[in-house]
Design a protein around this motif. Structure first.
Motif, mmCIF file in Angstrom:
data_model
loop_
_atom_site.group_PDB
_atom_site.id
_atom_site.type_symbol
_atom_site.label_atom_id
_atom_site.label_comp_id
_atom_site.label_asym_id
_atom_site.label_seq_id
_atom_site.Cartn_x
_atom_site.Cartn_y
_atom_site.Cartn_z
ATOM 1 N N SER A 13 0.843 -1.196 0.000
ATOM 2 C CA SER A 13 0.000 0.000 0.000
ATOM 3 C C SER A 13 0.868 1.232 0.000
ATOM 4 C CB SER A 13 -0.897 0.010 1.238
ATOM 5 O OG SER A 13 -1.792 1.083 1.154
ATOM 6 N N LEU A 14 0.555 2.145 -0.914
ATOM 7 C CA LEU A 14 1.333 3.364 -1.038
ATOM 8 C C LEU A 14 0.386 4.545 -0.967
ATOM 9 C CD1 LEU A 14 3.419 2.215 -4.031
ATOM 10 C CD2 LEU A 14 4.150 2.271 -1.686
ATOM 11 N N LEU A 15 0.616 5.348 -0.049
ATOM 12 C CA LEU A 15 -0.244 6.516 0.088
ATOM 13 C C LEU A 15 0.353 7.700 -0.644
ATOM 14 C CD1 LEU A 15 -1.343 6.024 3.789
ATOM 15 C CD2 LEU A 15 -2.497 5.347 1.722
ATOM 16 N N LEU A 16 1.527 7.717 -1.032
ATOM 17 C CA LEU A 16 2.066 8.773 -1.861
ATOM 18 C C LEU A 16 2.224 8.154 -3.209
ATOM 19 C CD1 LEU A 16 5.664 8.103 -1.535
ATOM 20 C CD2 LEU A 16 4.533 8.475 0.645
ATOM 21 N N SER A 17 2.094 6.832 -1.758
ATOM 22 C CA SER A 17 2.386 5.549 -2.252
ATOM 23 C C SER A 17 3.111 5.002 -3.067
ATOM 24 C CB SER A 17 1.385 4.733 -2.487
ATOM 25 O OG SER A 17 0.525 4.302 -2.125
ATOM 26 N N GLN A 234 3.594 3.022 -9.080
ATOM 27 C CA GLN A 234 4.363 3.549 -7.956
ATOM 28 C C GLN A 234 5.208 4.744 -8.373
ATOM 29 O OE1 GLN A 234 5.193 -0.312 -5.103
ATOM 30 N NE2 GLN A 234 6.858 0.516 -6.295
ATOM 31 N N MET A 235 5.829 4.653 -9.551
ATOM 32 C CA MET A 235 6.654 5.746 -10.046
ATOM 33 C C MET A 235 5.810 6.987 -10.309
ATOM 34 S SD MET A 235 9.210 5.868 -13.388
ATOM 35 C CE MET A 235 10.429 4.748 -12.684
ATOM 36 N N TYR A 415 11.596 1.985 -7.596
ATOM 37 C CA TYR A 415 10.222 1.507 -7.631
ATOM 38 C C TYR A 415 10.074 0.036 -7.991
ATOM 39 C CZ TYR A 415 9.388 6.471 -7.291
ATOM 40 O OH TYR A 415 9.379 7.786 -6.846
ATOM 41 N N LEU A 416 11.171 -0.694 -8.047
ATOM 42 C CA LEU A 416 11.107 -2.104 -8.412
ATOM 43 C C LEU A 416 10.505 -2.944 -7.287
ATOM 44 C CD1 LEU A 416 14.530 -2.656 -10.240
ATOM 45 C CD2 LEU A 416 12.279 -2.266 -11.262
#
Length: 422
Positions: A13-17, A234-235, A415-416
């Motif tokens: 989970s990514l909030l800027l994520s 993600q990136m 981001y991998l």
């Protein structure tokens, strides 16, 4: 062909994520294609299968299979799904599977080619209703590429599950961008169900310059970006590439058993004009021809495996004539005899190459009209056209991609989610 049976994993989970065949002529007399042709398995045209490198004890499992990781995140929420024909769990469509599990799916969003992947290239997709589920099916290709507030009014979370092919100009990643952007603006959650990148074993090409940002290239990434859709999401989020530098509430469900050395053969064609594993491999190199007078085989049974044009020498070893078919209702060079090359016997590990582009420009009988106004949108830079016209070699052109390409490779590592290629 490896079977992809999407089942369990880590939730993040990514909030800027290369035309050594004897001269021949092939007229495009493509047989009628069933309406669900895009959902058919890819045809194999190369004798030897691609090498598959997988961890011995861990089979490949895509994000969509891992119900225990994301179905709980959907409990009690109104769900929108962003899918096409590639969104399958075994033989079943993800939408049907989620409904069977009691998930409150409220709406289906379809990208280019539509939800079931049946529309021709570039066709405007209209809103409607999915006959199988009865759910509203809304288009994200045509007049509306970004979900509107009205489209998301009854949605709490968006689930994205679409197979990508790892190139900047493949528009499904642009659809993903707009979904994330709309979610950030409207305070919705986004869950990406990750899938393998069949061209994820390398990174290559010029990095897109900001002034050439369009739907066929939205991000400052090279032609071959070397990321899965989950990693790219993600990136996009982490680098604040969404409008207004917003970040969406993003959750990525990664795969198990995948590395960037994995040579993955897609079980379902990702779009109507990429019908074979080999066409997927050649796509990065050949798509640039769509900004020229050279046909890449749309309107034939061999899209993205043959190239040719009426302005090429008649001594070329292969020829074909594009005609309308279900995958391309108005193909470039329609009805014209095109002289060129048959690339179907080249290997799958072709990588990204400029040799065909340079060869066809230098042998063109009408260099003044070789390029069209769309070339820069695909190249992501104005320099490439100028370099080709100036007679630069591929090595010289490649040198000009630095340092931007190396800088991107460094950024990519942040981001991998999977072991990288060597």
């Amino acid at each position: 062909m490896p079977s992809l049976l999407p089942t369990g994993l880590l939730s993040l989970s990514l909030l800027l994520s290369d035309c050594t065949r004897p001269p021949q002529t092939a007229t495009a007399t493509t047989p009628a294609v069933a309406p669900d042709t895009a959902a058919a398995p890819l045809r194999r045209t190369v004798a030897s299968p691609p090498q598959v490198i997988l961890p011995a004890a861990e089979p490949l499992r895509v994000g969509a299979e891992q119900f225990e990781r994301y179905v709980p995140l959907l409990k009690g929420k109104r769900v929108g799904v962003v899918v096409n024909q590639s969104a399958k769990v075994g033989r079943a469509f993800l939408v049907d599977t989620l409904l069977a599990r009691g998930v409150n799916v409220r709406v289906i969003f379809g990208p280019e080619h539509g939800f079931r992947g049946e529309a021709a290239d570039g066709a405007t997709i209209k809103d409607g209703k999915d006959a199988r589920s009865g759910l509203p099916a809304l288009s994200l290709y045509g007049a509306t590429k970004k979900p509107t507030p009205e489209m998301l009014r009854n949605v709490d979370v968006l689930v994205f599950d679409i197979q990508d092919v790892g190139t900047r100009f493949y528009t499904f990643i642009s659809t993903m961008h707009y979904v994330m952007e709309a979610a950030a603006e409207q305070n919705k959650e986004v869950i990406i169900l990750d899938r393998p990148n069949p061209n994820g074993w390398y990174v290559d090409g010029p990095v897109l310059e900001p002034q050439f940002k369009t739907f066929v290239g939205m991000h400052p990434i090279p032609v071959v970006h070397g990321l899965t859709v989950g990693e790219l999401a993600q990136m996009i989020n982490g680098e604040k590439w969404l409008e207004g530098k917003r970040q969406c509430h993003l959750t990525v469900i990664p795969m198990q058993g995948y590395t960037h050395n994995t040579r993955y053969e897609l079980p379902v064609r990702p779009s109507p004009n990429l019908p074979t594993t080999h066409s997927v491999a050649l796509y990065a190199s050949l798509c640039m021809f769509e900004g020229t007078d050279v046909s890449v085989g749309r309107g034939t049974a061999m899209p993205f495996e043959v190239i040719g044009a009426p302005t090429q020498p008649k001594t070329r070893p292969f020829s074909f004539t594009p005609t309308p078919n279900p995958g391309s209702t108005s193909p470039p060079q329609n009805g014209k005899l095109c002289y060129g090359l048959d690339l179907r016997q080249t290997g799958n590990d072709v990588g990204f190459s400029l040799k065909y582009l340079l060869d066809f420009y230098h042998q063109s009988t009408d260099k003044a009209n070789f390029f069209n106004k769309g070339f820069e949108r695909l190249a992501g830079t104005a320099a490439l056209r100028q370099q080709i016209i100036a007679g630069k070699s591929e090595q010289e052109i490649r040198q000009s991609w630095e340092p931007a390409l190396s800088q991107y490779k460094t950024l990519r590592k942040k981001y991998l989610l999977y072991p990288d290629f060597k």
